[in-house]
Design an enzyme around this catalytic site. Structure first.
Site, mmCIF file in Angstrom:
data_model
loop_
_atom_site.group_PDB
_atom_site.id
_atom_site.type_symbol
_atom_site.label_atom_id
_atom_site.label_comp_id
_atom_site.label_asym_id
_atom_site.label_seq_id
_atom_site.Cartn_x
_atom_site.Cartn_y
_atom_site.Cartn_z
ATOM 1 N N LYS A 22 -2.228 -6.438 -14.004
ATOM 2 C CA LYS A 22 -1.256 -5.339 -14.157
ATOM 3 C C LYS A 22 -0.429 -5.167 -12.885
ATOM 4 C CE LYS A 22 -2.672 -0.898 -13.428
ATOM 5 N NZ LYS A 22 -1.795 -0.237 -12.442
ATOM 6 N N ASN A 23 -1.117 -5.148 -11.750
ATOM 7 C CA ASN A 23 -0.413 -4.834 -10.499
ATOM 8 C C ASN A 23 0.463 -5.981 -9.998
ATOM 9 O OD1 ASN A 23 -1.576 -2.372 -10.622
ATOM 10 N ND2 ASN A 23 -2.984 -2.667 -8.900
ATOM 11 N N ARG A 91 3.930 5.589 -11.912
ATOM 12 C CA ARG A 91 4.125 5.522 -10.467
ATOM 13 C C ARG A 91 4.971 4.285 -10.089
ATOM 14 N NH1 ARG A 91 4.124 7.374 -5.233
ATOM 15 N NH2 ARG A 91 3.945 5.511 -3.992
ATOM 16 N N CYS A 115 -0.006 12.404 -8.706
ATOM 17 C CA CYS A 115 -0.914 11.696 -9.586
ATOM 18 C C CYS A 115 -2.292 12.253 -9.301
ATOM 19 C CB CYS A 115 -0.753 10.224 -9.256
ATOM 20 S SG CYS A 115 -2.109 9.194 -9.607
ATOM 21 N N ARG A 120 0.599 10.616 -3.316
ATOM 22 C CA ARG A 120 1.367 9.393 -3.514
ATOM 23 C C ARG A 120 2.877 9.557 -3.290
ATOM 24 N NH1 ARG A 120 -1.267 6.042 -8.418
ATOM 25 N NH2 ARG A 120 -0.831 4.288 -7.067
ATOM 26 N N PRO A 121 3.279 9.883 -2.068
ATOM 27 C CA PRO A 121 4.714 10.019 -1.783
ATOM 28 C C PRO A 121 5.413 8.652 -1.787
ATOM 29 C CG PRO A 121 3.449 10.218 0.242
ATOM 30 C CD PRO A 121 2.450 10.061 -0.872
ATOM 31 N N ILE A 122 6.765 8.664 -1.687
ATOM 32 C CA ILE A 122 7.500 7.389 -1.620
ATOM 33 C C ILE A 122 8.326 7.318 -0.330
ATOM 34 C CG2 ILE A 122 7.584 7.053 -4.122
ATOM 35 C CD1 ILE A 122 10.607 7.866 -3.938
ATOM 36 N N ASP A 123 7.888 8.092 0.676
ATOM 37 C CA ASP A 123 8.654 8.152 1.925
ATOM 38 C C ASP A 123 8.808 6.776 2.588
ATOM 39 O OD1 ASP A 123 5.825 8.502 2.203
ATOM 40 O OD2 ASP A 123 6.115 8.912 4.324
ATOM 41 N N ASP A 301 -9.358 0.491 -5.964
ATOM 42 C CA ASP A 301 -9.434 0.445 -7.425
ATOM 43 C C ASP A 301 -10.832 0.053 -7.926
ATOM 44 O OD1 ASP A 301 -6.830 1.223 -7.610
ATOM 45 O OD2 ASP A 301 -6.020 -0.759 -8.063
ATOM 46 N N VAL A 323 -8.238 5.405 1.161
ATOM 47 C CA VAL A 323 -6.852 5.112 0.745
ATOM 48 C C VAL A 323 -6.211 6.309 0.042
ATOM 49 C CG1 VAL A 323 -5.379 3.562 -0.600
ATOM 50 C CG2 VAL A 323 -7.393 2.652 0.592
ATOM 51 N N ARG A 394 -3.834 2.167 -20.471
ATOM 52 C CA ARG A 394 -2.683 1.999 -19.562
ATOM 53 C C ARG A 394 -2.843 0.753 -18.708
ATOM 54 N NH1 ARG A 394 0.244 7.062 -17.104
ATOM 55 N NH2 ARG A 394 1.281 5.266 -16.225
HETATM 56 C C1 UD1 Z 1 -0.927 0.057 -5.602
HETATM 57 C C2 UD1 Z 1 -1.618 -0.260 -6.892
HETATM 58 C C3 UD1 Z 1 -2.818 0.673 -7.098
HETATM 59 C C4 UD1 Z 1 -3.736 0.630 -5.888
HETATM 60 C C5 UD1 Z 1 -2.961 0.881 -4.610
HETATM 61 C C6 UD1 Z 1 -3.804 0.694 -3.352
HETATM 62 C C7 UD1 Z 1 0.220 -1.061 -8.240
HETATM 63 C C8 UD1 Z 1 1.106 -0.847 -9.417
HETATM 64 N N1 UD1 Z 1 -0.677 -0.095 -7.981
HETATM 65 O O1 UD1 Z 1 -0.418 1.389 -5.710
HETATM 66 O O2 UD1 Z 1 -3.534 0.230 -8.251
HETATM 67 O O3 UD1 Z 1 -4.726 1.643 -6.026
HETATM 68 O O4 UD1 Z 1 -1.849 -0.041 -4.513
HETATM 69 O O5 UD1 Z 1 -4.368 -0.573 -3.328
HETATM 70 O O6 UD1 Z 1 0.261 -2.096 -7.585
HETATM 71 N N2 UD1 Z 1 1.760 6.038 0.767
HETATM 72 C C9 UD1 Z 1 2.536 6.893 1.510
HETATM 73 N N3 UD1 Z 1 3.904 6.782 1.420
HETATM 74 C C10 UD1 Z 1 4.508 5.836 0.645
HETATM 75 C C11 UD1 Z 1 3.700 4.958 -0.092
HETATM 76 C C12 UD1 Z 1 2.331 5.076 -0.024
HETATM 77 O O7 UD1 Z 1 2.019 7.766 2.215
HETATM 78 O O8 UD1 Z 1 5.754 5.784 0.636
HETATM 79 C C13 UD1 Z 1 0.282 6.147 0.815
HETATM 80 C C14 UD1 Z 1 -0.317 6.542 -0.544
HETATM 81 O O9 UD1 Z 1 -0.270 7.937 -0.773
HETATM 82 C C15 UD1 Z 1 -1.735 6.007 -0.406
HETATM 83 C C16 UD1 Z 1 -1.537 4.744 0.465
HETATM 84 O O10 UD1 Z 1 -0.265 4.879 1.080
HETATM 85 O O11 UD1 Z 1 -2.536 6.938 0.275
HETATM 86 C C17 UD1 Z 1 -1.568 3.445 -0.303
HETATM 87 O O12 UD1 Z 1 -0.626 3.508 -1.365
HETATM 88 P P1 UD1 Z 1 0.147 2.219 -1.884
HETATM 89 O O13 UD1 Z 1 -0.433 1.001 -1.251
HETATM 90 O O14 UD1 Z 1 1.598 2.451 -1.773
HETATM 91 O O15 UD1 Z 1 -0.253 2.223 -3.420
HETATM 92 P P2 UD1 Z 1 0.667 1.894 -4.659
HETATM 93 O O16 UD1 Z 1 1.611 0.797 -4.339
HETATM 94 O O17 UD1 Z 1 1.220 3.166 -5.213
#
Ligand code: UD1
Length: 413
Positions: A22-23, A91, A115, A120-123, A301, A323, A394
């Protein structure tokens, strides 16, 4: 949106194929927005997250076709998606941001929303694109980005998987060279880079902490088969480990699964790599400690399924979640089944060896749902697993069917 009846099950035995990851599939499908030619993705799993992303890609103006197990994405003139409900459901919808901005010079996304497992921000996605020259405006729950992207050195505060993917995709069409520092190293990043390179991109270093992307004028179509799902394979390993099973997981890639295989061995399970896949036999008996970390560390995961393994081990196991800030909700549900688990901040202390008795439990997120399904296999009597949001469907293709084919007693209601 299924509910499940799960009964105490015999030792699992037999062979099972693992589905495509999936990922890996989600970012690769989003990469289809980077070219006007068709990108054909092979063996796409039938899971709801993929269905939602395909809807979002259509909303971006792409032509999306499923033909058997393959999906073709063709984006002549991609634009920003405007179906906020769809975007908030997934997400990974944020992964269209980098490709659309790089292709069209402007992109607008609704925030994908929090979530259950954390904020899970996107900063990091946005800051990285800003470093590459994008102007950013916040407007009514959306982020509007515009500007021609110019390669630069981008440092990620955290090795975020999604941010690494988004920036890597955007950088393929940026002017000049982009260097991503502290990049995520997950196998899914390497797979995305392989797909991008097959489309004519120049990405080097994927799988290390420094990814270097030399921008090109345009990308072309390609055919790509993504990697097998290491988390699904790990979940099936856990199912065998708790039922004293003996199974072969075909197509699983051991080189992607070292941390989880080590932990299962530490718990006393026999694991062998064979040319056909991973063979597991025996039962988990020894308590263990694991800390979730970015790859190649132990995957977050797998934390929930490993908690069920800890319930079989005699003594106290410790799981540390580093994480996500709120990823122990399954512990409360497992306690309804008779588990002895104490949560202290980022730590779960699991006292294994107690007998479990079936009850009604609720899935709170994807991996929690899978863990509860496994737990039902070792409970006395019947467990009702409620999954009103359809979390399991999902992210896992046919998990109950696969477990049933190995001897598990699971019914869908
Ligand atoms: C991906 C995986 C998810 C997995 C996660 C960690 C996909 C579709 N999903 O999620 O299954 O659990 O990696 O291995 O591939 N963070 C920030 N700011 C950001 C982005 C992330 O603070 O802009 C933080 C998140 O809140 C979290 C950490 O970074 O605490 C890791 O998140 P991230 O690696 O981005 O996970 P995803 O890509 O969302």
């Amino acid at each position: 949106m299924a509910d499940y009846r799960i009964f105490h099950s015999p030792r699992l035995s037999g062979e099972v194929d693992v589905s495509t990851a999936k990922n890996a599939v989600l970012p690769i499908l989003a990469a289809g927005l980077l070219t006007q030619e068709p990108l054909i993705v092979k063996d796409v799993p039938r899971i709801t997250d993929v269905d939602i992303l395909l809807q979002i890609l259509r909303d971006c103006g792409a032509q999306v076709e499923r033909s058997g197990r393959d999906v073709s994405v063709c984006a002549q003139h991609p634009g920003s998606p405007d179906n906020e409900t769809m975007i908030r459901k997934l997400r990974a919808s944020v992964l269209v941001l980098g490709p659309i901005l790089a292709r069209s010079g402007s992109a607008c996304v609704f925030l994908p929303g929090g979530c259950a497992i954390g904020q899970r921000p996107i900063d990091l996605h946005v800051k990285g694109l800003q470093t590459m020259g994008a102007m950013v405006h916040a407007k009514g729950g959306q982020r509007q980005l515009s500007g021609k992207l110019i390669g630069d050195r981008v440092y990620l505060d955290l090795p975020s998987v999604g941010a690494t993917e988004n920036l890597m995709m955007a950088a393929t069409l940026a002017r000049g060279q982009t260097i991503l520092e502290n990049a995520a190293k997950e196998p899914e990043i390497v797979d995305l880079a392989d797909c991008l390179n097959a489309m004519g991109a120049r990405v080097a270093g994927a799988g290390t902490g420094t990814v270097v992307v030399d921008g090109v004028e345009t990308l072309h179509g390609a055919v790509h088969k993504p990697i097998p799902d290491r988390i699904e394979a790990g979940t099936l390993l856990c199912a065998a480990a708790i039922t004293q099973g003996s199974i072969l997981i075909r197509k699983a890639r051991p080189e992607h699964m070292r941390a989880m295989m080590f932990k299962l061995k530490e718990a006393g399970v026999g694991i062998r790599e064979t040319p056909a896949g991973i063979r597991i036999s025996g039962t988990a008996i020894s308590p263990f400690e694991a800390r979730t970390l970015a790859y190649p560390g132990f995957p977050t995961d797998m934390q929930a399924p490993m908690m069920v393994v800890a319930l079989k081990c005699h003594g106290t196991s410790i799981l540390a979640e580093t994480v996500f800030e709120n990823r122990f909700m399954h512990a409360t549900e497992l306690c309804r089944l008779g588990a002895h688990i104490r949560i202290e901040n980022h730590f779960a202390l699991i006292e294994g060896g107690h007998s479990l008795v079936g009850a009604t439990v609720t899935s709170t997120d994807l991996r929690a749902g899978a863990a509860l399904m496994l737990a039902g296999l070792i409970c006395e009597g019947e467990t009702i697993l409620q999954d009103p949001s359809g979390h399991i469907e999902r992210g896992y293709q046919d998990l109950p069917q696969k477990l049933r084919s190995l001897g598990a007693r699971i019914e869908e209601r």
